[in-house]
Write an enzyme that holds these catalytic residues in place. Structure first.
Site, mmCIF file in Angstrom:
data_model
loop_
_atom_site.group_PDB
_atom_site.id
_atom_site.type_symbol
_atom_site.label_atom_id
_atom_site.label_comp_id
_atom_site.label_asym_id
_atom_site.label_seq_id
_atom_site.Cartn_x
_atom_site.Cartn_y
_atom_site.Cartn_z
ATOM 1 N N ASP A 78 0.826 -1.202 0.000
ATOM 2 C CA ASP A 78 0.000 0.000 0.000
ATOM 3 C C ASP A 78 0.864 1.257 0.000
ATOM 4 O O ASP A 78 2.086 1.195 0.156
ATOM 5 C CB ASP A 78 -0.913 0.014 1.227
ATOM 6 N N TYR A 119 7.003 -10.143 6.197
ATOM 7 C CA TYR A 119 6.960 -8.707 6.461
ATOM 8 C C TYR A 119 7.659 -8.427 7.790
ATOM 9 O O TYR A 119 7.671 -9.277 8.684
ATOM 10 C CB TYR A 119 5.518 -8.195 6.551
#
Length: 245
Positions: A52, A112
């Site tokens: 994002d 992540y």
């Protein structure tokens, strides 16, 4: 057709995410613009993770296909891409791979990390690369919270709901690493729902600040709720760390 696999990193703060959007600066858009210049054809870049806006990457992987090599070796393409791409994108590796390799669908595990700077005093040079929290976080509670997320859970309460057929995700790894004022969260899974890692981190911080109870977090993982346990953590601290194939 030649199938190219490229590993890259980027600073996300000036991008509207990875995926191309009309009139927006994106990582995919910058890559495709340069590749069209080099190969003289329209090229679609496929990313392993669609980060994002504001999210960084240390080990994003993409692939794209070209009709011919235009005399580019992997080493030459690596050098030319790093020369022509903007300064907030760095190519780390270029390979030619089998035709059936797909950066997104061939991935077995995505990693992540999330970085928190936990100090009473702000650090201007870390501002765009972490979440600054000026109140002390309980590290034992952070570790206990991270352990709750391991295994298969319904993450409906920890994502932005889209047209998902299934919101069950298996978390392989979920742990914290502490180095002085830097608190780094590692998490891996075969895939993630939109903003899922940021909601997970936001919820752990609520517990770590003792605003909410660990037992309440456990209940949210087991039961579907209408309201959120927490807001998502800021995008600035999130990094796509690496992709396993």
């Amino acid at each position: 057709m030649i199938n190219w696999k490229v590993e890259l990193s980027y600073i996300g703060k000036d991008f509207w995410g990875f995926q191309k959007q009309p009139g927006k600066r994106t990582v995919q858009g910058e890559l495709e613009k340069v590749l069209k210049l080099l190969f003289d054809e329209d090229i679609k870049v496929i990313g392993a993770g669609r980060t994002d806006a504001g999210v960084h990457a240390l080990g994003q992987v993409v692939n794209f296909k070209t009709k011919e090599s235009k005399n580019f070796s992997c080493d030459k393409l690596y050098k030319v891409l790093n020369k022509l791409l903007p300064g907030d994108i760095k190519i780390k590796k270029v390979e030619i791979v089998d035709d059936n390799f797909h950066a997104r669908y061939s991935a077995k595990r995505r990693w992540y990390i999330y970085v928190i700077y936990n100090n009473e005093e702000k650090n201007l040079f870390l501002r765009d690369y972490c979440w600054w929290i000026n109140k002390p976080l309980d590290k034992d509670l952070l570790n206990l919270s991270a352990n709750l997320f391991k295994g298969i859970h319904d993450f409906r309460n920890f994502c932005v709901i889209e047209n998902y057929d299934n919101t069950n995700v298996e978390i392989y790894e979920s742990f914290w690493y502490f180095k002085e004022d830097l608190l780094i969260y590692f998490v891996s899974a075969p895939f993630f729902l939109r903003k899922m890692v940021r909601f997970i981190v936001g919820s752990m911080v609520e517990v770590g600040l003792k605003k909410k109870e660990l037992e309440d977090l456990e209940k949210y993982l087991k039961d579907r709720k209408e309201e959120r346990f927490s807001s998502p953590a800021p995008a600035s601290g999130l990094y796509l760390f690496k992709i396993d194939y």
